[in-house]
Design a protein around this motif. Structure first.
Motif, PDB file in Angstrom:
ATOM      1  N   LEU A 151      -6.968   2.197  -1.428  1.00 46.58           N
ATOM      2  CA  LEU A 151      -6.679   3.168  -2.481  1.00 46.58           C
ATOM      3  C   LEU A 151      -7.951   3.866  -2.947  1.00 46.58           C
ATOM      4  O   LEU A 151      -7.963   5.083  -3.180  1.00 46.58           O
ATOM      5  CB  LEU A 151      -6.013   2.467  -3.668  1.00 46.58           C
TER       6      LEU A 151
ATOM      7  N   VAL B 188       0.964   3.992  -3.203  1.00 44.51           N
ATOM      8  CA  VAL B 188       0.577   5.400  -3.072  1.00 44.51           C
ATOM      9  C   VAL B 188       1.730   6.304  -3.493  1.00 44.51           C
ATOM     10  O   VAL B 188       1.538   7.288  -4.223  1.00 44.51           O
ATOM     11  CB  VAL B 188       0.124   5.704  -1.629  1.00 44.51           C
TER      12      VAL B 188
ATOM     13  N   ALA C 105      -5.607  -3.526  -0.493  1.00 43.91           N
ATOM     14  CA  ALA C 105      -5.015  -2.403  -1.216  1.00 43.91           C
ATOM     15  C   ALA C 105      -6.059  -1.680  -2.070  1.00 43.91           C
ATOM     16  O   ALA C 105      -6.090  -0.443  -2.117  1.00 43.91           O
ATOM     17  CB  ALA C 105      -3.862  -2.892  -2.090  1.00 43.91           C
ATOM     18  N   GLU C 106      -6.915  -2.447  -2.733  1.00 46.82           N
ATOM     19  CA  GLU C 106      -7.944  -1.827  -3.581  1.00 46.82           C
ATOM     20  C   GLU C 106      -8.871  -0.941  -2.771  1.00 46.82           C
ATOM     21  O   GLU C 106      -9.151   0.211  -3.141  1.00 46.82           O
ATOM     22  CB  GLU C 106      -8.758  -2.907  -4.290  1.00 46.82           C
TER      23      GLU C 106
ATOM     24  N   LEU D  71       0.824  -1.204   0.000  1.00 49.33           N
ATOM     25  CA  LEU D  71       0.000   0.000   0.000  1.00 49.33           C
ATOM     26  C   LEU D  71       0.863   1.261   0.000  1.00 49.33           C
ATOM     27  O   LEU D  71       0.615   2.201  -0.776  1.00 49.33           O
ATOM     28  CB  LEU D  71      -0.926  -0.011   1.220  1.00 49.33           C
TER      29      LEU D  71
ATOM     30  N   ILE E  46      -8.913   0.884 -10.529  1.00 48.44           N
ATOM     31  CA  ILE E  46      -7.940   0.521  -9.499  1.00 48.44           C
ATOM     32  C   ILE E  46      -7.640  -0.979  -9.472  1.00 48.44           C
ATOM     33  O   ILE E  46      -6.468  -1.379  -9.438  1.00 48.44           O
ATOM     34  CB  ILE E  46      -8.399   1.019  -8.110  1.00 48.44           C
TER      35      ILE E  46
END
Length: 396
Positions: A358, A246, A354-355, A242, A266
């Motif tokens: 984000l 970013v 993570a999806e 993550l 994403i």
């Protein structure tokens, strides 16, 4: 082919940016003998993509660390739960462990976890507002996967913070004593957790895990080792995934703008983000059990072999113009989760975390920026994983 005079994976510049080192070694030869540690020891480092895929599936490269160190003196004092887990074993022991672990991360199981993951992200970001300065690592990238994996194992909430700290210490490449102490704290805690009745927890996660271990034929020590692996591997790499993702987007405004305008892109961008800056730089320990040849290079029996997904993912033979973040690239062949029988079973969960994180960041705070210059960021000093010590952001 001559080996470098010094360990290239311990150069301070490597921790900040490993890719020039990987490029130099790969261009010379994608399978190189290098000095590792002190005392004149050597290992073979694999930096080419094709060679890494080949090595990941070669049964002559064993992950049984106990076998390797059986007749080699060592002053290390790792807890058995950490030193003898699924990642440090070969079939058939590995097969039994994986048979228990795999059902925890099926597509259906991860789909069922998505509402919980979403709630965790919402709770962690509840006090965020435009203009606020945050550390994405400490305030989201660490607590999110820790909370999720602890939920899977039934770890009581008050115990989650110290477990995260011990796991952090376990990846401290600069202090072996600190690593050993952390391994015992994790191993001892999980032993108590798995052997002490918890009738009032209100959750069936721990009983379900213990039942799965029993059904899979794992004894108490093996159940503890599997829990330790799920805890440590289940959050450390996702934390770096993550943070690295970013930062990569913030350093590539066009890619960031595409995802801000269409967050539904994403999920399809995750493979390229994993390829571009892999949270696993060098895969866990392997050693040659007999003479073999990889990428045209002879590797004698009895040597450690280091496979570097971070290097393989930047191999121009597999990914043209590899130093460019390209969201239109087919990056499905990246090796950030490994390959073969040891491929990370928790990959679907890491991707979901993570999806969701984000999507929340980009939709709620679309104009977020770095709070400090990118070249002043501090990276963890470990060759195994690649991740930031902190990622200061100004929300916007």
């Amino acid at each position: 082919m001559t080996a470098p005079r010094q360990d290239p994976l311990r150069d301070p510049r490597f921790f900040t940016d490993p890719y020039p080192t990987y490029d130099r070694l790969r261009e010379s030869c994608p399978v190189r003998r290098i000095p590792t540690g002190s005392g004149g020891h050597h290992s073979y480092l694999i930096t080419g993509h094709a060679e890494a895929r080949e090595a990941f599936t070669d049964p002559r490269l064993s992950k049984d660390t106990a076998r390797f160190f059986a007749d080699r003196p060592s002053n290390r004092d790792l807890h058995p739960a950490v030193s003898r887990n699924m990642l440090a074993s070969d079939p058939p022991a590995h097969t039994r462990h994986r048979r228990v672990a795999a059902p925890l991360f099926t597509t259906g199981r991860v789909r069922a976890l998505r509402p919980f993951i979403t709630r965790v992200v919402e709770d962690l970001t509840a006090t965020w507002h435009p203009g606020k300065e945050i550390d994405l690592v400490a305030e989201l990238a660490v607590p999110l996967p820790v909370t999720v994996v602890c939920e899977l194992l039934g770890v009581p909430e008050p115990d989650r913070r110290p477990l995260a700290a011990w796991s952090h210490d376990l990846f401290d490449a600069t202090d072996t004593a600190r690593i050993d102490v952390a391994s015992h704290r994790i191993g001892d805690y999980l032993t108590r957790l798995l052997t002490t009745p918890h009738t009032d927890s209100g959750s069936d996660a721990l009983p379900s895990f213990l039942h799965a271990c029993d059904q899979g034929g794992l004894d108490q020590d093996e159940a503890v080792s599997l829990a330790a692996l799920l805890l440590v591997a289940g959050h450390e790499t996702t934390t770096h995934f993550l943070g690295n993702a970013v930062l990569a987007l913030l350093r590539h405004p066009e890619a960031l703008d595409r995802l801000r305008r269409d967050p539904d892109l994403i999920p399809g961008a995750l493979d390229e983000l994993l390829r571009y800056d892999s949270p696993v730089s060098v895969a866990t320990f392997r050693h040659s059990t007999e003479d073999l040849r990889v990428g045209g290079v002879d590797i004698p029996s009895g040597f450690p072999v280091l496979i570097a997904p971070g290097a393989a993912n930047r191999d121009p033979a597999a990914f043209p113009d590899p130093d460019r973040l390209d969201l239109d690239r087919d990056a499905g062949g990246h090796l950030s989760f490994g390959h073969g029988i040891h491929r990370c079973p928790g990959a679907p969960l890491a991707r979901a975390e993570a999806e969701i994180a984000l999507r929340t960041l980009l939709t709620r705070f679309p104009h977020t920026r770095l709070a400090v210059p990118a070249d002043s960021l501090t990276w963890r000093r470990t060759r195994l994983t690649r991740g930031l010590a902190a990622l200061p952001l100004v929300l916007g």
